[in-house]
Design a protein around this motif. Structure first.
Motif, PDB file in Angstrom:
ATOM      1  N   THR A  92       0.830  -1.196   0.000  1.00  0.00           N
ATOM      2  CA  THR A  92       0.000   0.000   0.000  1.00  0.00           C
ATOM      3  C   THR A  92       0.863   1.243   0.000  1.00  0.00           C
ATOM      4  OG1 THR A  92      -1.679   1.261   1.237  1.00  0.00           O
ATOM      5  CG2 THR A  92      -0.171  -0.104   2.520  1.00  0.00           C
ATOM      6  N   MET A  93       0.385   2.275  -0.664  1.00  0.00           N
ATOM      7  CA  MET A  93       1.037   3.578  -0.589  1.00  0.00           C
ATOM      8  C   MET A  93       0.468   4.377   0.579  1.00  0.00           C
ATOM      9  SD  MET A  93      -0.814   5.646  -3.722  1.00  0.00           S
ATOM     10  CE  MET A  93      -0.435   7.256  -3.043  1.00  0.00           C
ATOM     11  N   ILE A  94      -0.550   3.800   1.243  1.00  0.00           N
ATOM     12  CA  ILE A  94      -1.256   4.487   2.320  1.00  0.00           C
ATOM     13  C   ILE A  94      -0.841   3.880   3.649  1.00  0.00           C
ATOM     14  CG2 ILE A  94      -3.522   5.100   3.215  1.00  0.00           C
ATOM     15  CD1 ILE A  94      -4.597   4.439   0.383  1.00  0.00           C
ATOM     16  N   GLY A  95      -0.412   4.663   4.583  1.00  0.00           N
ATOM     17  CA  GLY A  95       0.026   4.159   5.874  1.00  0.00           C
ATOM     18  C   GLY A  95      -1.116   3.891   6.833  1.00  0.00           C
ATOM     19  N   LYS A  96      -0.786   3.279   7.945  1.00  0.00           N
ATOM     20  CA  LYS A  96      -1.790   2.952   8.959  1.00  0.00           C
ATOM     21  C   LYS A  96      -2.378   4.201   9.609  1.00  0.00           C
ATOM     22  CE  LYS A  96       0.352  -1.458  10.263  1.00  0.00           C
ATOM     23  NZ  LYS A  96       0.941  -2.218  11.394  1.00  0.00           N
ATOM     24  N   GLY A  97      -1.695   5.334   9.482  1.00  0.00           N
ATOM     25  CA  GLY A  97      -2.197   6.563  10.071  1.00  0.00           C
ATOM     26  C   GLY A  97      -3.199   7.295   9.203  1.00  0.00           C
ATOM     27  N   ALA A 138       3.640  -5.065  -7.693  1.00  0.00           N
ATOM     28  CA  ALA A 138       3.986  -5.993  -6.615  1.00  0.00           C
ATOM     29  C   ALA A 138       2.894  -7.047  -6.418  1.00  0.00           C
ATOM     30  CB  ALA A 138       4.213  -5.223  -5.323  1.00  0.00           C
ATOM     31  N   LEU A 139       1.640  -6.653  -6.562  1.00  0.00           N
ATOM     32  CA  LEU A 139       0.546  -7.613  -6.436  1.00  0.00           C
ATOM     33  C   LEU A 139       0.579  -8.617  -7.578  1.00  0.00           C
ATOM     34  CD1 LEU A 139      -2.098  -8.502  -5.007  1.00  0.00           C
ATOM     35  CD2 LEU A 139      -3.321  -6.902  -6.504  1.00  0.00           C
ATOM     36  N   GLN A 140       0.841  -8.143  -8.770  1.00  0.00           N
ATOM     37  CA  GLN A 140       0.824  -9.011  -9.945  1.00  0.00           C
ATOM     38  C   GLN A 140       2.024  -9.954 -10.012  1.00  0.00           C
ATOM     39  OE1 GLN A 140       0.396  -5.841 -12.878  1.00  0.00           O
ATOM     40  NE2 GLN A 140      -1.738  -6.403 -13.248  1.00  0.00           N
ATOM     41  N   ASN A 141       3.185  -9.516  -9.526  1.00  0.00           N
ATOM     42  CA  ASN A 141       4.370 -10.372  -9.628  1.00  0.00           C
ATOM     43  C   ASN A 141       4.654 -11.191  -8.370  1.00  0.00           C
ATOM     44  OD1 ASN A 141       5.705  -8.709  -7.765  1.00  0.00           O
ATOM     45  ND2 ASN A 141       6.825  -7.572  -9.330  1.00  0.00           N
ATOM     46  N   GLY A 142       3.759 -11.100  -7.383  1.00  0.00           N
ATOM     47  CA  GLY A 142       3.904 -11.915  -6.186  1.00  0.00           C
ATOM     48  C   GLY A 142       4.728 -11.290  -5.081  1.00  0.00           C
ATOM     49  N   GLY A 143       5.123 -10.041  -5.251  1.00  0.00           N
ATOM     50  CA  GLY A 143       5.881  -9.360  -4.197  1.00  0.00           C
ATOM     51  C   GLY A 143       5.062  -9.153  -2.940  1.00  0.00           C
ATOM     52  N   VAL A 144       3.748  -8.997  -3.094  1.00  0.00           N
ATOM     53  CA  VAL A 144       2.819  -8.915  -1.972  1.00  0.00           C
ATOM     54  C   VAL A 144       1.613  -9.793  -2.287  1.00  0.00           C
ATOM     55  CG1 VAL A 144       3.523  -6.589  -1.272  1.00  0.00           C
ATOM     56  CG2 VAL A 144       1.664  -6.871  -2.924  1.00  0.00           C
ATOM     57  N   ASP A 145       0.877 -10.171  -1.242  1.00  0.00           N
ATOM     58  CA  ASP A 145      -0.293 -11.033  -1.422  1.00  0.00           C
ATOM     59  C   ASP A 145      -1.569 -10.248  -1.674  1.00  0.00           C
ATOM     60  OD1 ASP A 145       1.183 -13.482  -0.562  1.00  0.00           O
ATOM     61  OD2 ASP A 145       1.249 -12.422   1.353  1.00  0.00           O
ATOM     62  N   SER A 146      -1.579  -9.013  -1.196  1.00  0.00           N
ATOM     63  CA  SER A 146      -2.774  -8.179  -1.325  1.00  0.00           C
ATOM     64  C   SER A 146      -2.343  -6.735  -1.458  1.00  0.00           C
ATOM     65  CB  SER A 146      -3.682  -8.346  -0.095  1.00  0.00           C
ATOM     66  OG  SER A 146      -2.997  -7.967   1.091  1.00  0.00           O
ATOM     67  N   ALA A 147      -3.286  -5.888  -1.837  1.00  0.00           N
ATOM     68  CA  ALA A 147      -2.947  -4.472  -2.044  1.00  0.00           C
ATOM     69  C   ALA A 147      -4.200  -3.624  -1.953  1.00  0.00           C
ATOM     70  CB  ALA A 147      -2.281  -4.273  -3.405  1.00  0.00           C
ATOM     71  N   TRP A 148      -4.010  -2.380  -1.513  1.00  0.00           N
ATOM     72  CA  TRP A 148      -5.098  -1.400  -1.514  1.00  0.00           C
ATOM     73  C   TRP A 148      -4.944  -0.600  -2.799  1.00  0.00           C
ATOM     74  CZ3 TRP A 148      -8.985  -1.250   2.034  1.00  0.00           C
ATOM     75  CH2 TRP A 148      -9.905  -0.200   1.904  1.00  0.00           C
ATOM     76  N   GLY A 177       5.524   2.796  -3.538  1.00  0.00           N
ATOM     77  CA  GLY A 177       5.130   3.964  -4.312  1.00  0.00           C
ATOM     78  C   GLY A 177       3.873   3.673  -5.105  1.00  0.00           C
ATOM     79  N   SER A 178       3.185   4.718  -5.534  1.00  0.00           N
ATOM     80  CA  SER A 178       1.914   4.545  -6.234  1.00  0.00           C
ATOM     81  C   SER A 178       2.051   3.707  -7.496  1.00  0.00           C
ATOM     82  CB  SER A 178       1.304   5.908  -6.577  1.00  0.00           C
ATOM     83  OG  SER A 178       2.190   6.661  -7.386  1.00  0.00           O
ATOM     84  N   ALA A 179       3.199   3.796  -8.163  1.00  0.00           N
ATOM     85  CA  ALA A 179       3.395   3.055  -9.408  1.00  0.00           C
ATOM     86  C   ALA A 179       3.791   1.602  -9.165  1.00  0.00           C
ATOM     87  CB  ALA A 179       4.471   3.743 -10.251  1.00  0.00           C
ATOM     88  N   ASP A 180       4.123   1.261  -7.909  1.00  0.00           N
ATOM     89  CA  ASP A 180       4.639  -0.072  -7.614  1.00  0.00           C
ATOM     90  C   ASP A 180       3.627  -1.018  -6.972  1.00  0.00           C
ATOM     91  OD1 ASP A 180       7.167   0.790  -8.514  1.00  0.00           O
ATOM     92  OD2 ASP A 180       7.596   1.652  -6.535  1.00  0.00           O
ATOM     93  N   VAL A 181       2.528  -0.478  -6.465  1.00  0.00           N
ATOM     94  CA  VAL A 181       1.576  -1.312  -5.727  1.00  0.00           C
ATOM     95  C   VAL A 181       0.996  -2.416  -6.609  1.00  0.00           C
ATOM     96  CG1 VAL A 181      -0.607  -1.330  -4.459  1.00  0.00           C
ATOM     97  CG2 VAL A 181       0.996   0.552  -4.127  1.00  0.00           C
ATOM     98  N   LEU A 182       0.482  -2.043  -7.764  1.00  0.00           N
ATOM     99  CA  LEU A 182      -0.119  -3.042  -8.657  1.00  0.00           C
ATOM    100  C   LEU A 182       0.924  -4.044  -9.147  1.00  0.00           C
ATOM    101  CD1 LEU A 182      -2.525  -4.121 -10.277  1.00  0.00           C
ATOM    102  CD2 LEU A 182      -1.933  -2.489 -12.080  1.00  0.00           C
TER     103      LEU A 182
END
Length: 382
Positions: free
Chosen positions: A195-200, A234-244, A227-232
């Motif tokens: 996520t590019m959005i923090g817990k705060g 990372a989700l598509q290449n398996g870097g993360v399991d989920s994304a906002w 970063g905003s350009a990296d979230v999708l």
């Protein structure tokens, strides 16, 4: 949010919250209720608003009809003396900022005797300036840094909402499904979220809600700030399991069976909008009401319904936001809404507590929200 509201990274929020609290005593006027709330003000009926210009804050129905006046209402009431106001906003390119930008372009603020300047400033940078009176208002959200600032003595309140999502919107939490999983059976505990959005950020509230429906929670997942350009990617290449995923990025995975949408911002509940400081809360509430009157009139005139059904208006909007028309057309219209629902800041603070980014005991709504100025603008009396 964007959720489509102003967003602040967790790291930035945590680093700057300490600075906000350290300077609170010096720059806050005091911690008494705002003059708009403390001193009775004469509220007159407003032509064109009537019953439709106000809805009960306790109505939390997702499908509730937002408050609306007639186009052109509430009519301008020009101040005897022109006031110069500076409004901070995190961006001028997001769709949720469009009502303010259009109000400037169409001269709605000038009709009220206001000379308004929109200034791009990140939320943490703008907060101390708002509390000191160096700027007059902030188009942002009651994020954790705002709540912590108020707790520390900042005389700031949330005075108007901005939008809630269209039911067709799927801006929010997306997960890459594992073998055997479906959208109704996803185990989120232990997964990594990009996520590019923090817990705060205010998005912590709907994020926590969506996670808990699937065995997770803000305290049960790993976060990876991207970063905003990296979230999708990372989700598509398996870097993360989920994304906002925000507008219009979620369109890239919508309809792909490898991914599932688990939830987004609550329908019918704005999570951001206008924050006023001492200038408009205490020293010059007449200017505060005038500002809200122009903002509300702009919503009623140009954003009352599905504004993207008008190609000419979408073209104008794209030019205003300096974005491609096709990008605007790829997502549903926002449900513009100047009202604030009851208990929203309570729910936000609960999420901040779960995320570990809040300070002290939760603040009551009387310390965080003031609806009286927009109620005066539409002629509502309790």
């Amino acid at each position: 949010m964007r959720t489509r509201s102003t967003v602040t990274s967790l790291v930035t929020s945590l680093l700057l919250t300490g600075a906000l609290l350290a300077t609170a005593t010096a720059c806050a006027k005091n911690d008494t209720p705002s003059d708009a709330a403390a001193k009775p003000r004469t509220i007159k009926a407003v032509e064109g608003c009537g019953k439709g210009g106000w809805t009960n804050p306790s109505d939390l129905a997702p499908d509730r009809t937002p408050a609306r006046c007639s186009p052109g209402a509430p009519a301008p009431v020009k101040l005897a003396r022109t006031r110069k106001l500076t409004i901070a906003t995190g961006t001028l390119a997001a769709e949720y900022v469009a009502p303010l930008e259009l109000a400037v372009k169409k001269g709605e603020f000038k009709k009220e005797g206001l000379d308004v300047t929109l200034k791009v400033l990140p939320t943490p940078d703008a907060l101390p300036l708002l509390a000191k009176g160096d700027i007059d208002a902030q188009w942002a959200a009651p994020e954790a840094a705002v709540m912590n600032g108020i707790l520390g003595g900042f005389d700031i309140k949330w005075v108007a909402g901005n939008f809630s999502p269209d039911p067709k919107s799927r801006s929010g939490l997306w997960v890459r499904l594992k073998d055997g999983e479906s959208a109704s059976h996803v185990a989120m505990a232990g997964r990594k979220m990009g996520t590019m959005i923090g817990k705060g950020s205010v998005i912590a509230y709907p994020m926590d809600t969506a996670l808990k429906k699937h065995g997770g929670g803000l305290d049960k997942i790993q976060f990876q700030q991207l970063g905003s350009a990296d979230v999708l990617t990372a989700l598509q290449n398996g870097g993360v399991d989920s994304a906002w995923l925000l507008d219009p990025v979620w369109r890239k995975v919508d309809g792909d069976r490898r991914y599932a949408f688990l939830g987004g911002q609550p329908e019918g509940e704005p999570l951001g909008g206008l924050l006023f400081g001492p200038n408009l809360l205490k020293e010059d509430p007449d200017a505060g009401v005038a500002f809200l009157r122009a903002y509300i009139r702009t919503v009623n005139t140009y954003f009352a319904d599905d504004y993207k059904t008008d190609p000419a208006f979408v073209t104008e909007l794209a030019g205003l936001l300096k974005t491609d028309k096709s990008v605007l057309e790829s997502t549903p219209s926002l449900r513009m809404d100047w009202e604030i629902r009851a208990g929203t800041t309570d729910r936000l603070q609960k999420a901040y507590k779960a995320a570990g980014v809040s300070k002290g005991d939760p603040l009551p709504e009387s310390r965080t929200v003031d609806r009286r100025l927009y109620e005066e603008a539409v002629g509502h009396t309790s």
